[in-house]
Design a protein around this motif. Sequence first.
Motif, short mmCIF file in Angstrom:
data_model
loop_
_atom_site.label_atom_id
_atom_site.label_comp_id
_atom_site.label_asym_id
_atom_site.label_seq_id
_atom_site.Cartn_x
_atom_site.Cartn_y
_atom_site.Cartn_z
N MET A 1 0.82 -1.18 0.00
CA MET A 1 0.00 0.00 0.00
C MET A 1 0.87 1.25 0.00
O MET A 1 1.72 1.40 0.86
CB MET A 1 -0.84 -0.02 1.26
N VAL A 2 0.67 2.12 -0.94
CA VAL A 2 1.50 3.31 -1.07
C VAL A 2 0.90 4.45 -0.26
O VAL A 2 -0.30 4.73 -0.32
CB VAL A 2 1.61 3.71 -2.56
N ARG A 3 1.77 5.12 0.51
CA ARG A 3 1.34 6.27 1.30
C ARG A 3 1.27 7.51 0.40
O ARG A 3 1.67 7.47 -0.76
CB ARG A 3 2.33 6.53 2.44
N GLU A 4 0.75 8.60 0.95
CA GLU A 4 0.65 9.84 0.18
C GLU A 4 2.00 10.34 -0.31
O GLU A 4 2.11 10.93 -1.37
CB GLU A 4 -0.01 10.94 1.03
N ASP A 5 3.06 10.11 0.49
CA ASP A 5 4.40 10.57 0.11
C ASP A 5 5.11 9.60 -0.83
O ASP A 5 6.28 9.79 -1.16
CB ASP A 5 5.26 10.85 1.34
N GLY A 6 4.40 8.56 -1.29
CA GLY A 6 4.97 7.61 -2.25
C GLY A 6 5.72 6.45 -1.62
O GLY A 6 6.15 5.54 -2.31
N LYS A 7 5.90 6.49 -0.30
CA LYS A 7 6.62 5.40 0.37
C LYS A 7 5.68 4.25 0.68
O LYS A 7 4.48 4.42 0.78
CB LYS A 7 7.27 5.91 1.65
#
Length: 102
Positions: free
Chosen positions: A1-7
């Motif tokens: 699952m990708v976070r908002e910051d792309g991590k």
Amino acid sequence: MVREDGKRNFALRESDGSEESVFSGNTPRQAALKAARRLEPASSEDAADRIELRLREKGTDKVHIYEGWSWRETAPDNKPDWMPDEITEANVSKQGIEHLES
């Protein structure tokens, strides 16, 4: 699952299946390098023990398998003032991917 910051978040799986540590990174390798730096460092890269690291990507059934090792090294001459004289280096080698059974 990708976070908002792309991590993405990766849970380090122990041999008993428990997951106590979570490492984040843009790639599984980046998270594996962070996990490898927490290993007990050897005196040199050649003397370092290779340890299997199993990282499950949160929100998926994928387990990324790496071989990781760490060692102590003298900090570079142009190091910032806050950096200690001896640092821990790490490296990883990807062994494969497994999928957990549902």
